[in-house]
Design a protein around this motif. Structure first.
Motif, PDB file in Angstrom:
ATOM      1  N   LYS A 158       0.817  -1.287   0.355  1.00  0.00           N
ATOM      2  CA  LYS A 158      -0.113  -0.062  -0.076  1.00  0.00           C
ATOM      3  C   LYS A 158       0.760   1.256   0.060  1.00  0.00           C
ATOM      4  O   LYS A 158       1.968   1.224   0.460  1.00  0.00           O
ATOM      5  CB  LYS A 158      -0.885   0.029   1.375  1.00  0.00           C
ATOM      6  CG  LYS A 158      -1.842  -1.122   1.186  1.00  0.00           C
ATOM      7  CD  LYS A 158      -2.700  -1.013   2.568  1.00  0.00           C
ATOM      8  CE  LYS A 158      -3.854  -2.280   2.644  1.00  0.00           C
ATOM      9  NZ  LYS A 158      -4.574  -2.227   3.638  1.00  0.00           N
ATOM     10  N   ALA A 159       0.279   2.205  -0.573  1.00  0.00           N
ATOM     11  CA  ALA A 159       1.203   3.609  -0.585  1.00  0.00           C
ATOM     12  C   ALA A 159       1.601   3.999   0.745  1.00  0.00           C
ATOM     13  O   ALA A 159       2.968   4.680   0.776  1.00  0.00           O
ATOM     14  CB  ALA A 159       0.139   4.818  -1.334  1.00  0.00           C
ATOM     15  N   ASP A 160       0.715   4.034   1.748  1.00  0.00           N
ATOM     16  CA  ASP A 160       1.186   4.423   3.094  1.00  0.00           C
ATOM     17  C   ASP A 160       2.278   3.403   3.739  1.00  0.00           C
ATOM     18  O   ASP A 160       2.508   3.814   4.886  1.00  0.00           O
ATOM     19  CB  ASP A 160       0.072   4.595   4.123  1.00  0.00           C
ATOM     20  CG  ASP A 160      -0.725   3.426   4.090  1.00  0.00           C
ATOM     21  OD1 ASP A 160      -0.468   2.145   3.837  1.00  0.00           O
ATOM     22  OD2 ASP A 160      -1.942   3.548   4.812  1.00  0.00           O
ATOM     23  N   GLN A 161       2.641   2.476   3.026  1.00  0.00           N
ATOM     24  CA  GLN A 161       3.693   1.644   3.600  1.00  0.00           C
ATOM     25  C   GLN A 161       4.899   1.800   3.054  1.00  0.00           C
ATOM     26  O   GLN A 161       5.876   1.359   3.229  1.00  0.00           O
ATOM     27  CB  GLN A 161       3.253   0.141   3.392  1.00  0.00           C
ATOM     28  CG  GLN A 161       2.076  -0.445   3.986  1.00  0.00           C
ATOM     29  CD  GLN A 161       1.798  -1.815   3.856  1.00  0.00           C
ATOM     30  OE1 GLN A 161       1.553  -2.045   2.525  1.00  0.00           O
ATOM     31  NE2 GLN A 161       1.666  -2.743   4.620  1.00  0.00           N
ATOM     32  N   CYS A 162       4.939   2.773   2.169  1.00  0.00           N
ATOM     33  CA  CYS A 162       6.005   3.049   1.167  1.00  0.00           C
ATOM     34  C   CYS A 162       6.701   4.419   1.736  1.00  0.00           C
ATOM     35  O   CYS A 162       6.063   5.413   1.674  1.00  0.00           O
ATOM     36  CB  CYS A 162       5.775   3.030  -0.162  1.00  0.00           C
ATOM     37  SG  CYS A 162       5.035   1.745  -0.775  1.00  0.00           S
ATOM     38  N   VAL A 163       8.317   4.604   1.399  1.00  0.00           N
ATOM     39  CA  VAL A 163       8.799   5.968   1.535  1.00  0.00           C
ATOM     40  C   VAL A 163       9.399   5.905   0.092  1.00  0.00           C
ATOM     41  O   VAL A 163      10.000   5.189  -0.319  1.00  0.00           O
ATOM     42  CB  VAL A 163       9.987   5.831   2.493  1.00  0.00           C
ATOM     43  CG1 VAL A 163      10.642   7.289   2.331  1.00  0.00           C
ATOM     44  CG2 VAL A 163       9.275   5.823   4.010  1.00  0.00           C
ATOM     45  N   VAL A 164       9.363   7.038  -0.422  1.00  0.00           N
ATOM     46  CA  VAL A 164       9.831   7.549  -1.815  1.00  0.00           C
ATOM     47  C   VAL A 164      10.997   8.332  -1.519  1.00  0.00           C
ATOM     48  O   VAL A 164      11.174   9.175  -0.476  1.00  0.00           O
ATOM     49  CB  VAL A 164       8.704   8.376  -2.755  1.00  0.00           C
ATOM     50  CG1 VAL A 164       9.588   8.856  -3.762  1.00  0.00           C
ATOM     51  CG2 VAL A 164       7.833   7.208  -3.096  1.00  0.00           C
ATOM     52  N   PHE A 165      12.220   8.039  -2.073  1.00  0.00           N
ATOM     53  CA  PHE A 165      13.446   9.007  -1.843  1.00  0.00           C
ATOM     54  C   PHE A 165      13.751   9.652  -3.214  1.00  0.00           C
ATOM     55  O   PHE A 165      13.742   8.823  -4.326  1.00  0.00           O
ATOM     56  CB  PHE A 165      14.526   7.901  -1.735  1.00  0.00           C
ATOM     57  CG  PHE A 165      14.502   7.497  -0.246  1.00  0.00           C
ATOM     58  CD1 PHE A 165      15.157   8.250   0.926  1.00  0.00           C
ATOM     59  CD2 PHE A 165      14.117   6.336  -0.160  1.00  0.00           C
ATOM     60  CE1 PHE A 165      14.817   7.759   2.405  1.00  0.00           C
ATOM     61  CE2 PHE A 165      14.000   5.788   1.405  1.00  0.00           C
ATOM     62  CZ  PHE A 165      14.374   6.615   2.392  1.00  0.00           C
ATOM     63  N   GLU A 166      13.708  11.073  -3.139  1.00  0.00           N
ATOM     64  CA  GLU A 166      13.970  11.716  -4.404  1.00  0.00           C
ATOM     65  C   GLU A 166      14.937  13.085  -3.980  1.00  0.00           C
ATOM     66  O   GLU A 166      15.120  13.428  -2.959  1.00  0.00           O
ATOM     67  CB  GLU A 166      12.538  12.472  -4.674  1.00  0.00           C
ATOM     68  CG  GLU A 166      11.542  11.460  -5.701  1.00  0.00           C
ATOM     69  CD  GLU A 166      12.209  11.367  -6.939  1.00  0.00           C
ATOM     70  OE1 GLU A 166      12.933  12.239  -7.341  1.00  0.00           O
ATOM     71  OE2 GLU A 166      11.422  10.629  -7.749  1.00  0.00           O
ATOM     72  N   ASP A 167      15.369  13.523  -5.225  1.00  0.00           N
ATOM     73  CA  ASP A 167      16.525  14.495  -4.984  1.00  0.00           C
ATOM     74  C   ASP A 167      15.795  15.922  -5.794  1.00  0.00           C
ATOM     75  O   ASP A 167      16.439  16.894  -5.552  1.00  0.00           O
ATOM     76  CB  ASP A 167      17.699  14.335  -5.513  1.00  0.00           C
ATOM     77  CG  ASP A 167      17.619  14.124  -7.342  1.00  0.00           C
ATOM     78  OD1 ASP A 167      18.195  14.986  -7.997  1.00  0.00           O
ATOM     79  OD2 ASP A 167      16.892  13.418  -7.759  1.00  0.00           O
ATOM     80  N   SER A 168      14.578  15.624  -6.316  1.00  0.00           N
ATOM     81  CA  SER A 168      14.160  16.843  -6.998  1.00  0.00           C
ATOM     82  C   SER A 168      12.814  17.263  -6.761  1.00  0.00           C
ATOM     83  O   SER A 168      11.915  16.211  -6.118  1.00  0.00           O
ATOM     84  CB  SER A 168      14.047  16.680  -8.534  1.00  0.00           C
ATOM     85  OG  SER A 168      13.221  15.797  -9.010  1.00  0.00           O
ATOM     86  N   ASN A 169      12.248  18.613  -6.964  1.00  0.00           N
ATOM     87  CA  ASN A 169      10.800  18.695  -6.644  1.00  0.00           C
ATOM     88  C   ASN A 169      10.033  18.100  -7.607  1.00  0.00           C
ATOM     89  O   ASN A 169       8.806  17.584  -7.126  1.00  0.00           O
ATOM     90  CB  ASN A 169      10.841  20.081  -6.936  1.00  0.00           C
ATOM     91  CG  ASN A 169      11.332  21.145  -5.799  1.00  0.00           C
ATOM     92  OD1 ASN A 169      11.141  20.889  -4.529  1.00  0.00           O
ATOM     93  ND2 ASN A 169      12.214  22.072  -6.175  1.00  0.00           N
TER      94      ASN A 169
END
Length: 218
Positions: A158-169
């Motif tokens: 589920k989406a709320d079980q995930c962490v997204v890692f990003e460097d950009s807006n």
């Protein structure tokens, strides 16, 4: 605790954004045109084809050949590919912690599959990603959430079980629109006011995210 981590690639795992920016700017200069840093910032995290559409609009009233630009850009990029791509500080530490915690991993990038394979060719990481979503796999690139939605579905979480890692807006906007918690590790761009408000965290290095995936004792 989160059960999945979804990683962008350029500028987050690999220190590639500066060299990519330089190539795009050099290709424009070969037509006596200028892509300044402010305009280029709109390209970060976005599929090449969408960036090329932006270029056509930007240079609409100039003597600009997109075909020549693409030829020169790809030629300059090929010359850079002879070198090993450097991993950014903190990724290896976080990556092995996530494996130890049996966190599911996905790679979600606007780059092509061939670019992914090139960047990872000298490293052991790629086989540990259960899902890989590239710019080749989506109709609409970041900031559209399609890429992250595909990754979530592929991991069967589920989406709320995930962490997204990003460097950009742009990448952060995509992750947030997919309803994930999002962490930004800025590279060439600073977080916008809205991203600062909505981000789970703004970090200076990926290993600082380890506490998000560390069981707490009761």
């Amino acid at each position: 605790m989160y059960c999945a981590a979804l990683f962008d690639m350029d500028g987050l795992i690999f220190d590639t954004e500066r060299s990519i920016k330089s190539v795009w700017q050099q290709a424009a200069q070969l037509q006596s045109l200028n892509i300044d840093d402010s305009f280029y910032s709109k390209f970060i995290g976005v599929k090449d084809v969408e960036c090329e559409d932006m270029l056509k609009r930007y240079f609409l009233n100039a003597d600009f050949s997109l075909d020549k630009f693409i030829f020169d850009r790809d030629r300059l990029m090929a010359a850079q590919k002879r070198n090993t791509t450097e991993i950014k500080r903190g990724f290896d530490t976080l990556f092995h912690h996530l494996l130890d915690q049996q966190v599911k991993l996905a790679l979600v990038t606007s780059s092509s599959l061939s670019q992914v394979q090139h960047h990872f060719k000298d490293y052991h990481y790629l086989s540990s990603f259960k899902v890989i979503v590239t710019g080749d796999d989506v109709v609409k690139g970041k900031p559209n959430p399609e890429c992250y939605i595909r990754a979530i579905q592929g991991l069967n979480v589920k989406a709320d079980q995930c962490v997204v890692f990003e460097d950009s807006n742009n990448g952060m906007r995509a992750g947030l629109a997919a309803k994930c918690d999002c962490v930004m590790v800025p590279d060439l761009t600073t977080p916008s006011h809205t991203i600062r408000e909505k981000a789970t965290a703004i970090l200076s290095s990926l290993e600082q995210a380890i506490p998000l995936f560390t069981p707490t004792s009761k």
